[in-house]
Design an enzyme around this catalytic site. Structure first.
Site, PDB file in Angstrom:
ATOM      1  N   TRP A  34       0.884  -1.039   0.235  1.00  0.00           N
ATOM      2  CA  TRP A  34       0.138   0.083   0.073  1.00  0.00           C
ATOM      3  C   TRP A  34       0.816   1.297   0.031  1.00  0.00           C
ATOM      4  O   TRP A  34       0.401   2.156  -0.580  1.00  0.00           O
ATOM      5  CB  TRP A  34      -0.845   0.177   1.209  1.00  0.00           C
ATOM      6  CG  TRP A  34      -2.079  -1.139   1.045  1.00  0.00           C
ATOM      7  CD1 TRP A  34      -2.350  -2.145   1.566  1.00  0.00           C
ATOM      8  CD2 TRP A  34      -3.049  -0.940  -0.118  1.00  0.00           C
ATOM      9  NE1 TRP A  34      -3.442  -2.560   1.320  1.00  0.00           N
ATOM     10  CE2 TRP A  34      -4.184  -2.156  -0.017  1.00  0.00           C
ATOM     11  CE3 TRP A  34      -3.221  -0.119  -1.250  1.00  0.00           C
ATOM     12  CZ2 TRP A  34      -5.001  -2.591  -0.578  1.00  0.00           C
ATOM     13  CZ3 TRP A  34      -4.271  -0.509  -2.067  1.00  0.00           C
ATOM     14  CH2 TRP A  34      -5.260  -1.630  -1.832  1.00  0.00           C
ATOM     15  N   ASP A  62      -1.099   6.523   6.669  1.00  0.00           N
ATOM     16  CA  ASP A  62      -2.434   5.408   5.991  1.00  0.00           C
ATOM     17  C   ASP A  62      -2.685   4.498   7.163  1.00  0.00           C
ATOM     18  O   ASP A  62      -1.841   3.518   7.369  1.00  0.00           O
ATOM     19  CB  ASP A  62      -1.750   4.945   4.704  1.00  0.00           C
ATOM     20  CG  ASP A  62      -3.159   3.942   4.159  1.00  0.00           C
ATOM     21  OD1 ASP A  62      -4.152   3.678   5.051  1.00  0.00           O
ATOM     22  OD2 ASP A  62      -2.789   3.431   3.079  1.00  0.00           O
ATOM     23  N   LYS A 110     -12.352  -1.667   7.098  1.00  0.00           N
ATOM     24  CA  LYS A 110     -11.221  -2.777   7.810  1.00  0.00           C
ATOM     25  C   LYS A 110     -11.875  -2.854   9.071  1.00  0.00           C
ATOM     26  O   LYS A 110     -12.313  -3.991   9.537  1.00  0.00           O
ATOM     27  CB  LYS A 110      -9.991  -2.342   7.775  1.00  0.00           C
ATOM     28  CG  LYS A 110      -9.597  -1.881   6.365  1.00  0.00           C
ATOM     29  CD  LYS A 110      -9.410  -2.941   5.271  1.00  0.00           C
ATOM     30  CE  LYS A 110      -9.453  -2.237   3.551  1.00  0.00           C
ATOM     31  NZ  LYS A 110      -7.996  -1.853   3.467  1.00  0.00           N
TER      32      LYS A 110
END
Ligand SMILES: *Cc1c(COP(=O)(O)O)cnc(C)c1O
Length: 369
Positions: A109, A179, A203
């Site tokens: 990511w 993030d 999530k």
């Protein structure tokens, strides 16, 4: 009734959109035809109505309380997922700054975030774990870099590889951007150490469709007037997350998840304690398997959210996933880019599910080893 429904639910280890607390789903179901006192569903009311404004206010207030967000920070509810944040962060914080952005690459990511930043301006990669397959974190985070630095970006938990920072890396007076998509609300963090934190909800915090951004107010001044309206943090902050029609249902769900964390769990310290206990059950199963299960992450940076490992062959990986599913343990296949097994054990995955998986792992090994 609700007991029957919960019994037919499997233990869900999906990486995202992920398991939600049963109590939250039940409340959403109860409210779906009519919010108490409203006569309409949350799906059917104006985002500018007093009822929705109260829902938005409640979600924000609960997040602020849970995370102890200090004054001087703005909480935004946006759309476009974390992927849009990969672009919005550099558009707002790097464009026209005559400065570089720094990226710490600890997994897939972070790498994707960095690629998007390069489209906006100069980027320094200050650390890259690619050589060892993103199985570790930097030992030392005191890089200086050269010239003016607009911000330094990290990924607190790399969802695909399963490596997680234990605490904020030292950045002195640099603006730290994080993030936090896959460990948001899983533990207390010191918000003051960040300039900006972002997390898509699917999530740990709610359903897909809403993304939370917590930004230091001073940074709002960096958003250039030339930015398209939707892409400007300043614009969203001025409009109180109502620049356009937000993801109303998602915000409502984030509020319910935050309520569950406050009232049922008792806050993020307790949530973190539970998450540690869950993760150690699975890592113990790995470590006591005499090498049958090979963990991906180095032990000192193992994620409490995504437990990644392999069996001795990809055929055994496949068999593991298939047999686990037959036992009601679902969505254990690793990310398509890396293979193996990934057990995502976010906040809403109950201890009982983790215990069942650890037992399954022992039984499977005893039969196959
Ligand atoms: C899931 C995830 C993303 C991508 O989120 P989208 O909402 O699909 O854009 C980004 N970063 C991390 C760490 C993630 O876990």
């Amino acid at each position: 009734m609700s007991q029957d429904k919960s019994l037919s639910r499997q233990f869900n280890f999906c990486a995202g959109p992920a398991a939600l607390p049963l109590r939250v789903l039940e409340q959403a179901q109860r409210d779906l035809l009519s919010l108490p006192g409203t006569g309409a569903s949350v799906l059917e009311i104006s985002h500018r109505s007093p009822v929705f404004k109260a829902i938005l206010h409640d979600a924000e207030t609960r997040l602020r309380r849970l995370m102890a967000v200090p004054d001087g920070y703005t909480v935004l509810f946006l759309q476009g997922g974390s992927r849009l944040q990969f672009s919005m962060v550099p558009m707002n914080l790097l464009r026209d700054q005559a400065a570089d952005a720094q990226y710490v690459l600890t997994g897939s990511w972070g790498l994707k975030a960095c690629e998007q930043a390069r489209l906006e301006g100069p980027v320094q990669v200050v650390w890259d774990g690619a050589a060892t397959g993103y199985d570790r974190l930097p030992d030392d985070s005191s890089w200086d870099g050269s010239g003016r630095i607009a911000y330094r970006h990290i990924t607190s938990n790399e969802t695909i590889q399963g490596v997680q920072f234990r605490s904020e890396p030292e950045v002195k007076d640099l603006v730290l951007v994080c993030d936090a998509s896959s460990d948001f609300l899983s533990r207390p963090i010191d918000v003051q150490r960040y300039g900006l934190i972002y997390a898509c909800a699917q999530k740990n915090a709610g359903p897909a469709g809403v993304t939370i951004v917590i930004i230091r107010d001073q940074l709002l001044e960096r958003s250039a007037d030339s930015l398209p309206g939707y892409l400007s943090y300043r614009e969203h902050a001025q409009e109180g997350s109502l620049y356009n029609t937000p993801c109303t249902f998602g915000i409502y769900m984030v509020g319910l998840v935050a309520q569950w964390l406050e009232e049922e769990v008792g806050g993020l310290v307790e949530m973190n304690r539970r998450n540690q206990a869950k993760a150690s059950e699975l890592y113990d199963a790995l470590d006591s398997s005499e090498g049958f299960y090979q963990g991906h992450a180095q032990p000192d940076c193992r994620s409490l959210m995504n437990v990644t490992f392999r069996l001795p062959s990809s055929e055994l990986d496949d068999l593991f996933v298939e047999r686990a599913e037959a036992e009601g343990l679902c969505a254990l296949r690793g990310h398509r880019s890396v293979g193996g097994i990934r057990a995502s054990i976010y906040n809403a995955v109950p201890r009982a599910g983790v215990t069942a998986l650890a037992e399954f792992m022992r039984e499977f090994r005893d039969k196959k080893a």
